[in-house]
Design an enzyme around this catalytic site. Sequence first.
Site, PDB file in Angstrom:
ATOM      1  N   ARG A 115      26.069 -24.331 -13.450  1.00  0.00           N
ATOM      2  CA  ARG A 115      24.950 -24.454 -12.503  1.00  0.00           C
ATOM      3  C   ARG A 115      23.824 -25.301 -13.103  1.00  0.00           C
ATOM      4  NH1 ARG A 115      24.271 -18.325 -11.672  1.00  0.00           N
ATOM      5  NH2 ARG A 115      22.288 -18.775 -10.658  1.00  0.00           N
ATOM      6  N   LYS A 144      12.321 -18.795  -9.400  1.00  0.00           N
ATOM      7  CA  LYS A 144      11.933 -19.274  -8.068  1.00  0.00           C
ATOM      8  C   LYS A 144      11.806 -18.117  -7.076  1.00  0.00           C
ATOM      9  CE  LYS A 144      15.524 -22.067  -7.448  1.00  0.00           C
ATOM     10  NZ  LYS A 144      16.295 -21.942  -8.699  1.00  0.00           N
ATOM     11  N   ARG A 183      18.198 -29.255  -2.633  1.00  0.00           N
ATOM     12  CA  ARG A 183      18.798 -29.327  -3.959  1.00  0.00           C
ATOM     13  C   ARG A 183      19.441 -30.684  -4.212  1.00  0.00           C
ATOM     14  NH1 ARG A 183      19.704 -23.365  -4.687  1.00  0.00           N
ATOM     15  NH2 ARG A 183      20.187 -23.047  -6.873  1.00  0.00           N
ATOM     16  N   ARG A 203      25.282 -10.472  -9.772  1.00  0.00           N
ATOM     17  CA  ARG A 203      25.855 -11.540  -8.957  1.00  0.00           C
ATOM     18  C   ARG A 203      27.084 -12.124  -9.646  1.00  0.00           C
ATOM     19  NH1 ARG A 203      20.906 -15.491  -7.471  1.00  0.00           N
ATOM     20  NH2 ARG A 203      22.556 -17.009  -7.859  1.00  0.00           N
ATOM     21  N   ARG A 212      20.464 -10.469 -15.380  1.00  0.00           N
ATOM     22  CA  ARG A 212      19.859 -10.230 -14.068  1.00  0.00           C
ATOM     23  C   ARG A 212      20.692  -9.228 -13.275  1.00  0.00           C
ATOM     24  NH1 ARG A 212      18.224 -15.352 -10.542  1.00  0.00           N
ATOM     25  NH2 ARG A 212      20.417 -15.954 -10.710  1.00  0.00           N
TER      26      ARG A 212
HETATM   27  P1  ADP Z   1      19.950 -19.926  -8.448  1.00  0.00           P
HETATM   28  O1  ADP Z   1      18.701 -20.684  -8.156  1.00  0.00           O
HETATM   29  O2  ADP Z   1      19.750 -18.793  -9.383  1.00  0.00           O
HETATM   30  O3  ADP Z   1      21.088 -20.833  -8.856  1.00  0.00           O
HETATM   31  P2  ADP Z   1      20.534 -19.452  -5.580  1.00  0.00           P
HETATM   32  O4  ADP Z   1      20.623 -18.113  -5.017  1.00  0.00           O
HETATM   33  O5  ADP Z   1      19.406 -20.331  -5.163  1.00  0.00           O
HETATM   34  O6  ADP Z   1      20.531 -19.216  -7.155  1.00  0.00           O
HETATM   35  O7  ADP Z   1      21.882 -20.249  -5.291  1.00  0.00           O
HETATM   36  C1  ADP Z   1      23.139 -19.706  -5.547  1.00  0.00           C
HETATM   37  C2  ADP Z   1      24.209 -20.723  -5.178  1.00  0.00           C
HETATM   38  O8  ADP Z   1      24.187 -20.966  -3.766  1.00  0.00           O
HETATM   39  C3  ADP Z   1      24.069 -22.095  -5.811  1.00  0.00           C
HETATM   40  O9  ADP Z   1      24.627 -22.137  -7.115  1.00  0.00           O
HETATM   41  C4  ADP Z   1      24.835 -22.967  -4.818  1.00  0.00           C
HETATM   42  O10 ADP Z   1      26.232 -22.845  -4.994  1.00  0.00           O
HETATM   43  C5  ADP Z   1      24.497 -22.325  -3.488  1.00  0.00           C
HETATM   44  N1  ADP Z   1      23.301 -22.978  -2.878  1.00  0.00           N
HETATM   45  C6  ADP Z   1      22.085 -22.403  -2.694  1.00  0.00           C
HETATM   46  N2  ADP Z   1      21.222 -23.296  -2.146  1.00  0.00           N
HETATM   47  C7  ADP Z   1      21.912 -24.453  -1.985  1.00  0.00           C
HETATM   48  C8  ADP Z   1      21.577 -25.755  -1.495  1.00  0.00           C
HETATM   49  N3  ADP Z   1      20.344 -26.045  -1.066  1.00  0.00           N
HETATM   50  N4  ADP Z   1      22.561 -26.691  -1.482  1.00  0.00           N
HETATM   51  C9  ADP Z   1      23.794 -26.411  -1.908  1.00  0.00           C
HETATM   52  N5  ADP Z   1      24.172 -25.229  -2.394  1.00  0.00           N
HETATM   53  C10 ADP Z   1      23.250 -24.252  -2.445  1.00  0.00           C
END
Ligand code: ADP
Length: 221
Positions: A173, A13, A88, A162, A127
Amino acid sequence: MIIIMLGAPGTGKGTVASILQEKLNIKHIATGDIFRKNIKEKTELGMLAEKYIIDGDLVPDDITIKVVEDRLNKPDIENGIILDGFPRTVRQAQELDIILQKKGKKVDRVINLVTPDEEIIERTINRRVCSNQECREVYNLLLKRPKIEGICDVCGSKLIKRKDDTEETVRTRLKTYFEQTSPLVEYYEKQGNLMTQQVSKSINKLGKDVAEDIVKILNNK
Ligand code: ADP
Ligand code: ZN
């Protein structure tokens, strides 16, 4: 133009969004990046979000929606946005529709990225990301190695892994994604603006290839 990037963790993404930001001249907003910046700066929001992120759970809706609403009130989004990692949950999607409606806007496109689970796990544990918040370039020890080990090609800062990119957390996740986020595929399918793209080495298509295809499709409209 308002675009949403949907898809499980590690589907690409962020890669697709940052290319679209360049090509379409619209703002890339990633909730994960906003949370990580706050964790690094030890803000109240950062301290609240950190425990959920490390466990592979979602940050609660009320907190996340507020963060996005505040961000969308800034003036730099007028030309358009790509939301990466938000919404999400169905509740986040409904609230986003309301926030946009108030501004006379709506979600124009939803890009749904799909990658086989085992490939996601392999990709995320390999990553590495640039530690410089202004840069955030993403590397992969298997797919996109930096020229000098541990150093960002773009800005020379240190690369880091990370904390949530461990196999155990990635599996959590993925579970979180299937339980709470995947219903959004149907939500946006019903709105009629969903576009699904496979991202997989098995068909020789990675994030950057998909981004090129999407730019072509959007420019032909
Ligand atoms: P990835 O898509 O690789 O899981 P992100 O950087 O988008 O990584 O998200 C990392 C973490 O941040 C998620 O696992 C979650 O804990 C939190 N997070 C990110 N966006 C949201 C969201 N829209 N709602 C709730 N938690 C979120
Ligand atoms: Zn960098």
